[in-house]
Design a protein around this motif. Structure first.
Motif, PDB file in Angstrom:
ATOM      1  N   MET A 109      33.527 -69.043  28.606  1.00  0.00           N
ATOM      2  CA  MET A 109      33.711 -67.593  28.733  1.00  0.00           C
ATOM      3  C   MET A 109      32.694 -66.980  29.685  1.00  0.00           C
ATOM      4  N   VAL A 110      31.424 -67.407  29.531  1.00  0.00           N
ATOM      5  CA  VAL A 110      30.367 -66.795  30.330  1.00  0.00           C
ATOM      6  C   VAL A 110      30.543 -67.112  31.810  1.00  0.00           C
ATOM      7  N   VAL A 111      31.021 -68.340  32.102  1.00  0.00           N
ATOM      8  CA  VAL A 111      31.258 -68.700  33.503  1.00  0.00           C
ATOM      9  C   VAL A 111      32.368 -67.836  34.092  1.00  0.00           C
ATOM     10  N   GLY A 112      33.436 -67.631  33.319  1.00  0.00           N
ATOM     11  CA  GLY A 112      34.515 -66.754  33.763  1.00  0.00           C
ATOM     12  C   GLY A 112      34.041 -65.334  33.972  1.00  0.00           C
ATOM     13  N   GLY A 113      33.161 -64.854  33.069  1.00  0.00           N
ATOM     14  CA  GLY A 113      32.608 -63.507  33.214  1.00  0.00           C
ATOM     15  C   GLY A 113      31.795 -63.338  34.467  1.00  0.00           C
ATOM     16  N   VAL A 114      31.070 -64.390  34.859  1.00  0.00           N
ATOM     17  CA  VAL A 114      30.263 -64.343  36.082  1.00  0.00           C
ATOM     18  C   VAL A 114      31.146 -64.385  37.318  1.00  0.00           C
ATOM     19  N   MET A 115      32.191 -65.215  37.276  1.00  0.00           N
ATOM     20  CA  MET A 115      33.007 -65.445  38.477  1.00  0.00           C
ATOM     21  C   MET A 115      34.070 -64.377  38.724  1.00  0.00           C
ATOM     22  N   MET A 116      34.538 -63.686  37.690  1.00  0.00           N
ATOM     23  CA  MET A 116      35.637 -62.731  37.863  1.00  0.00           C
ATOM     24  C   MET A 116      35.355 -61.647  38.909  1.00  0.00           C
ATOM     25  N   PRO A 117      34.171 -60.987  38.899  1.00  0.00           N
ATOM     26  CA  PRO A 117      33.921 -59.968  39.941  1.00  0.00           C
ATOM     27  C   PRO A 117      33.928 -60.553  41.352  1.00  0.00           C
ATOM     28  N   MET A 144      36.719 -56.609  37.051  1.00  0.00           N
ATOM     29  CA  MET A 144      35.512 -56.158  36.380  1.00  0.00           C
ATOM     30  C   MET A 144      35.757 -55.974  34.882  1.00  0.00           C
ATOM     31  N   ARG A 145      36.904 -55.438  34.526  1.00  0.00           N
ATOM     32  CA  ARG A 145      37.216 -55.251  33.108  1.00  0.00           C
ATOM     33  C   ARG A 145      37.319 -56.588  32.377  1.00  0.00           C
ATOM     34  N   TRP A 146      37.940 -57.567  33.014  1.00  0.00           N
ATOM     35  CA  TRP A 146      38.021 -58.895  32.403  1.00  0.00           C
ATOM     36  C   TRP A 146      36.634 -59.496  32.232  1.00  0.00           C
ATOM     37  N   SER A 147      35.788 -59.248  33.189  1.00  0.00           N
ATOM     38  CA  SER A 147      34.412 -59.732  33.085  1.00  0.00           C
ATOM     39  C   SER A 147      33.696 -59.095  31.898  1.00  0.00           C
ATOM     40  N   VAL A 148      33.935 -57.784  31.694  1.00  0.00           N
ATOM     41  CA  VAL A 148      33.335 -57.089  30.549  1.00  0.00           C
ATOM     42  C   VAL A 148      33.812 -57.719  29.241  1.00  0.00           C
ATOM     43  N   VAL A 149      35.116 -58.010  29.150  1.00  0.00           N
ATOM     44  CA  VAL A 149      35.675 -58.601  27.928  1.00  0.00           C
ATOM     45  C   VAL A 149      35.055 -59.969  27.654  1.00  0.00           C
ATOM     46  N   LEU A 150      35.001 -60.828  28.672  1.00  0.00           N
ATOM     47  CA  LEU A 150      34.483 -62.188  28.493  1.00  0.00           C
ATOM     48  C   LEU A 150      32.999 -62.186  28.117  1.00  0.00           C
ATOM     49  N   ILE A 151      32.207 -61.362  28.795  1.00  0.00           N
ATOM     50  CA  ILE A 151      30.763 -61.326  28.505  1.00  0.00           C
ATOM     51  C   ILE A 151      30.499 -60.635  27.169  1.00  0.00           C
TER      52      ILE A 151
END
Length: 571
Positions: free
Chosen positions: A1-9, A36-43
């Motif tokens: 999840m955290v990797v996806g949160g970093v990479m999404m933006p 950015m919203r997906w990144s917020v959800v994942l993080i």
């Protein structure tokens, strides 16, 4: 999840840049905002695991490079402090991205702007979550490049180009310090991994500490190196909100927090942090530009964070970074709403009057937070830093002085912008912009209470009498005497402590002289003379050699070198 949160933006920004012309401005903006919203959800999901459940882990993505037994792996660390910082960055970034969509709707090149904002935030997430110093440096350089592009966004304005260049040049000094620090870390500890260095450290490395502190001084605009920060206000307001709240200036403090226990130089940090609280805060007293007042406030508050690391209280420092980031983003966005409604007017002497609206309420709430008023989100972390600073007499005095200075320029700004009578002008603030300000206000209030529950089991709500008295003096002075006569000290502060004068005279002129000597001594005497006269003879010798051997690969190499030499000889 955290990797996806970093990479999404980053992915959203790259898609927006690459396909912006095909999908259009609105399509590109939607992709950037949704990523950015997906990144917020994942993080946020990762935040629940790390803060509530106490999970600590390290996600390794791939092996980057190997040197003997030492391996450098690309990965992301998931622990409470790191994920909390990432959450602040991505939440502020997401709200600022939505705010930018309305704020910049009349501007050209919006595709480029929105996409670079995403990459800017993604680079900061890379820096925050990095497992080692090399990966951190990639994020460090990424935010530096993006900040230059965004500050210089209005390319037709001469001042924005100068401001972007100034920020880039001054920050290169800090970049050099970080590079040297990485090299010193590898020599001293045999690794660039934070975990490995902390496990093998016997004694804190003071030389490495001085190198890293160079990066902190420039990136976090501390005493003597703060000149670029106020000039960066020439860029769009959403950029100012990002730089001051979630990305550029917090990067230096964050890196030195991560390296606590590895690097030395705590006394230097106390000196720089304590000095910056007063030195930069005083500049806000005489400033008339609303964005520059908030900018000087940033430099002063960062001084508290550096001071906190110096006295060995990095937990309070990271807490203040997060709380301050939320409040400062709200302040800049609120100021941007006022500026936008007043036809880009930024002088606080001309912003008085008009009806109360969400933007003006945001300025009041944000200013109260920066002052450290009780029950505000910044109150807890700021006052804990003031208490901890009592370990150093110098730090204690400067932190208490900072309370009065902050109270004065905050109340002065509120009085001028909101309370003072001015020309009644029609004020129209975009509904989407107001929504963004309200979101950040509510998150900041909730986060203040949550951080109290999570981080302080026994928190003393009462602030020291001395600090309260100093704060009240600052508030009263701001109300009664918001105009200070330009006496001798006022003229010095009004000239920004003559920072730019001594930087240009003692540093800039020496570098310019050295560059001139290099041009005259090497370029003109060696390269031009030998290059023009000798290129023909060199090419003839190469031609004879290639003809004798008849090797196709050497023909190709000869062609390439010949083209280069021909271009060189043609000047």
């Amino acid at each position: 999840m955290v990797v996806g949160g970093v990479m999404m933006p980053i992915i959203g920004g790259i898609i927006g840049l690459g396909y912006g012309r095909k999908i259009g401005v609105e399509g590109s903006s939607k992709i950037n905002i949704r990523s950015m919203r997906w990144s917020v959800v994942l993080i946020s999901m990762e935040l629940y695991e790390s803060v509530i459940e106490g999970v600590k882990k390290e996600v390794k993505i791939w092996e980057w490079m190997r040197e003997g037994v030492e391996r450098v792996e690309c990965g992301v660390i998931s622990e409470k402090e790191v994920i909390s910082m990432m959450w602040m960055v991505v939440v502020v970034g997401s709200i600022v991205s939505e705010y930018s969509r309305s704020y910049m709707k009349e501007e050209g090149e919006r595709v480029r702007f929105m996409s670079i904002v995403n990459i800017f935030i993604g680079s900061m997430l890379v820096l925050v979550g990095s497992e080692n110093m090399l990966q951190m440096y990639i994020g460090w350089e990424g935010i530096g490049i993006c900040s230059y592009i965004l500050i210089s966004y209005w390319s037709t304005r001469k001042e924005t180009g100068k401001a972007g260049m100034k920020a880039m040049v001054i920050n290169r000094i800090g970049d050099m310090g970080i590079m040297l620090g990485i090299g010193k870390g590898y020599v001293s500890y045999g690794s660039v991994s934070y975990g490995v260095m902390k496990s093998v450290v016997m004694e804190e490395d003071k030389i490495m500490g001085i190198m890293i502190i160079m990066g902190v001084m420039t990136k976090s605009s501390q005493m003597g190196m703060q000149t670029w920060l106020s000039d960066a206000m020439e860029g769009p307001t959403p950029v100012s909100a990002l730089i001051h709240a979630a990305t550029l200036v917090t990067a230096g403090v964050y890196v030195v927090i991560r390296m606590e226990g590895i690097i030395g130089g705590k006394g230097i940090m106390i000196g720089i942090g304590g000095g910056s609280i007063v030195y930069i805060g005083m500049l806000g007293i005489y400033a008339q530009d609303i964005k520059k007042i908030i900018a000087y406030s940033t430099g002063s508050q960062l001084g508290y964070m550096v001071l906190s690391v110096g006295v060995g209280s990095s937990n309070n420092s990271i807490s203040h970074v997060i709380n301050h980031g939320m409040v400062k983003a709200m302040l800049f966005m609120s100021a941007g709403g006022i500026i936008h409604s007043r036809m880009e007017e930024q002088d606080i002497r001309k912003l008085g009057g008009g009806r109360m609206n969400v933007s003006k309420m945001g300025v009041i709430i944000g200013s109260m937070g920066i002052m450290g008023i009780e029950y505000s989100s910044v109150y807890e972390s700021k006052e804990e830093i003031i208490r901890e600073s009592s370990m150093s007499r110098y730090g204690e005095i400067s932190s208490v002085m900072g309370v009065g200075i902050t109270s004065y320029y905050s109340i002065r700004m509120i009085k001028r912008v909101i309370v003072s009578e001015g020309k009644k002008k029609k004020e129209e603030v975009e509904e989407k912009m107001e929504e963004s300000i309200m979101k950040l206000s509510m998150i900041g209030v909730v986060m203040g209470y949550l951080s109290k529950e999570w981080e302080r089991e026994s928190w003393e709500m009462e602030l020291g009498v001395r600090e309260k008295v100093v704060m009240m003096i600052g508030i009263i002075m701001g109300i009664v005497k918001d105009k200070i006569k330009q006496r001798e000290i006022g003229r010095i502060i009004g000239k920004k402590w003559y920072n730019e004068v001594w930087q240009n005279r003692w540093i800039g002129s020496k570098i310019e002289l050295m560059g001139r000597e290099i041009v005259e001594g090497i370029d003109r005497k060696i390269l031009e003379e030998c290059g023009r006269k000798g290129s023909k003879e060199i090419m003839e010798v190469m031609e004879k050699g290639v003809r004798r051997r008849g090797n196709v690969s050497k023909y190709s190499m000869g062609m390439i070198i010949g083209i280069i030499m021909w271009g060189w000889s043609c000047g």
